[in-house]
Design an enzyme around this catalytic site. Structure first.
Site, PDB file in Angstrom:
ATOM      1  CB  SER A 181      -4.737  -1.632   2.013  1.00  7.98           C
ATOM      2  OG  SER A 181      -3.323  -1.723   1.960  1.00  7.98           O
ATOM      3  CG  HIS A 200       0.119 -14.030   4.127  1.00 14.84           C
ATOM      4  ND1 HIS A 200       1.096 -13.104   3.866  1.00 14.84           N
ATOM      5  CD2 HIS A 200      -0.987 -13.332   4.502  1.00 14.84           C
ATOM      6  CE1 HIS A 200       0.592 -11.888   4.071  1.00 14.84           C
ATOM      7  NE2 HIS A 200      -0.668 -12.003   4.461  1.00 14.84           N
ATOM      8  N   GLY A 249      -0.439  -4.201   2.979  1.00 14.73           N
ATOM      9  CA  GLY A 249       0.382  -3.322   3.820  1.00 14.73           C
ATOM     10  C   GLY A 249       0.830  -2.054   3.115  1.00 14.73           C
ATOM     11  CD  GLU A 285      -4.199 -11.526   2.026  1.00 13.07           C
ATOM     12  OE1 GLU A 285      -4.707 -10.713   2.791  1.00 13.07           O
ATOM     13  OE2 GLU A 285      -3.158 -12.148   2.280  1.00 13.07           O
ATOM     14  CG  ASN A 332      -2.022 -12.208   8.993  1.00  8.27           C
ATOM     15  OD1 ASN A 332      -1.421 -12.659   9.970  1.00  8.27           O
ATOM     16  ND2 ASN A 332      -1.457 -12.084   7.797  1.00  8.27           N
ATOM     17  CE  LYS A 377       0.271  -8.632   7.599  1.00  5.83           C
ATOM     18  NZ  LYS A 377       0.706  -8.064   6.345  1.00  5.83           N
ATOM     19  CD  GLU A 393       3.290 -10.269   5.136  1.00  6.97           C
ATOM     20  OE1 GLU A 393       3.169 -10.858   6.219  1.00  6.97           O
ATOM     21  OE2 GLU A 393       2.691  -9.208   4.864  1.00  6.97           O
TER      22      GLU A 393
HETATM   23  C1  PEP Z   1      -2.486  -9.423   5.161  1.00 12.43           C
HETATM   24  O1  PEP Z   1      -1.390  -9.463   5.664  1.00 12.43           O
HETATM   25  O2  PEP Z   1      -3.069 -10.485   4.925  1.00 12.43           O
HETATM   26  C2  PEP Z   1      -3.049  -8.121   4.809  1.00 12.43           C
HETATM   27  C3  PEP Z   1      -4.115  -8.091   4.058  1.00 12.43           C
HETATM   28  O3  PEP Z   1      -2.434  -7.014   5.334  1.00 12.43           O
HETATM   29  P1  PEP Z   1      -2.967  -5.480   5.264  1.00 12.43           P
HETATM   30  O4  PEP Z   1      -4.417  -5.506   5.630  1.00 12.43           O
HETATM   31  O5  PEP Z   1      -2.134  -4.748   6.261  1.00 12.43           O
HETATM   32  O6  PEP Z   1      -2.759  -5.018   3.855  1.00 12.43           O
END
Ligand code: PEP
Length: 261
Positions: free
Chosen positions: A216, A98, A176, A170, A9, A11, A100
């Site tokens: 992460s 997601h 992040g 998630e 992803n 973003k 976000e």
């Molecule tokens: C994501 O945005 O779906 C995500 C898992 O981000 P990160 O790996 O940066 O934590």
């Protein structure tokens, strides 16, 4: 056995040129990894170019996903993109819900359900994201929150449809932040999610549905996460922005299939 799936992803990162350059560099690195489904989710502007680049260069096993879509087929929705438009451009999957999008764009479980059903109707596989915040985890509401997100987000789907979608767990506190859930923590949640899918749909659907972990994930922790039986792959943000780093994560997922044999 469920086939691992690893999705990047990006973003709101990478313009058209950067996205194509990444893809040219990345695709050969995973060309021999045939046991893993690999997905790239760039910003909208790069979607058709990535589909074309992968096709032209023969990397047909890498699929392209959108990060967002609208549930309606067309209409007065300024700035939005429909699932039909995505399908016509060769997009095969779409992220739905997601954290976000939930937090910054006020997406609700009901809206997520509309999009999930619309994606399936359009022949696009939804990657439905669920996860609890730190506050919810600390007040022991993790499973209550996840149960609600699954119950409402997947409402109205048939068991066969559930078997074919992807669920991404998630935890919001891990996205992040560098705070990855431990493999055991993540696997415990995945097992509970599968139990919920079994209760809501069927045992067969729950066993077939791929539940991937996001938050992460990095080359240094991917292999350990993948050893857990209920973790079927990863959704990767930050660590997917660099081709070699994302390729290492794909490789770690391929190990899962080798060890399972
Ligand atoms: C994501 O945005 O779906 C995500 C898992 O981000 P990160 O790996 O940066 O934590």
């Amino acid at each position: 056995m469920r086939r691992p799936l690893v999705a990047a992803n990006w973003k709101m990162h990478k313009n058209l040129k950067e996205a194509v350059a990444y893809t040219r560099q990345f695709a050969p690195l995973v060309a021999n990894l045939s046991e893993v489904d690999v997905v790239l989710a760039p910003p909208f502007l790069a979607l058709p170019a990535l589909v074309d680049t992968l096709k032209r260069e023969g990397h047909t096993r890498i699929q392209v996903a959108a990060q967002h879509s609208h549930a309606e087929r067309h209409g007065a929705f300024t700035g939005e993109v429909s699932l039909g438009m995505l399908r016509a451009s060769g997009v095969k999957l779409v992220l739905v819900g997601h954290s976000e999008r939930r937090r910054l764009f006020h997406e609700t479980d009901t809206g997520i359900n509309e999009k999930t059903r619309a994606a399936i109707a359009e022949g696009i596989i939804p990657i439905v994201c669920v996860g609890e915040t730190l506050e919810e985890r600390e007040s022991n509401k993790t499973f209550e929150v996840l149960k609600r997100q699954i119950r409402l987000g997947l409402a109205g789907l048939s068991p066969d449809q559930v078997a074919a979608i992807i669920v991404a767990y998630e935890p919001v506190w891990a996205i992040g932040t560098g705070h990855v859930a431990t493999p055991k923590q993540a696997n415990t949640v995945h097992t509970r999610l599968r139990q919920q899918l079994s209760a809501q749909f069927s045992l067969e659907a729950a066993q077939a549905c791929r539940i991937i972990y996001g938050g992460s994930v990095k080359p240094s922790n991917a292999a350990e996460l993948m050893t857990e039986p209920d973790i079927d792959g990863a959704l990767v943000g930050g660590a997917s922005l660099e081709p070699a780093s994302f390729a290492e994560i794909v490789l770690a997922s391929q190990q899962k299939t080798i060890e399972d044999v």
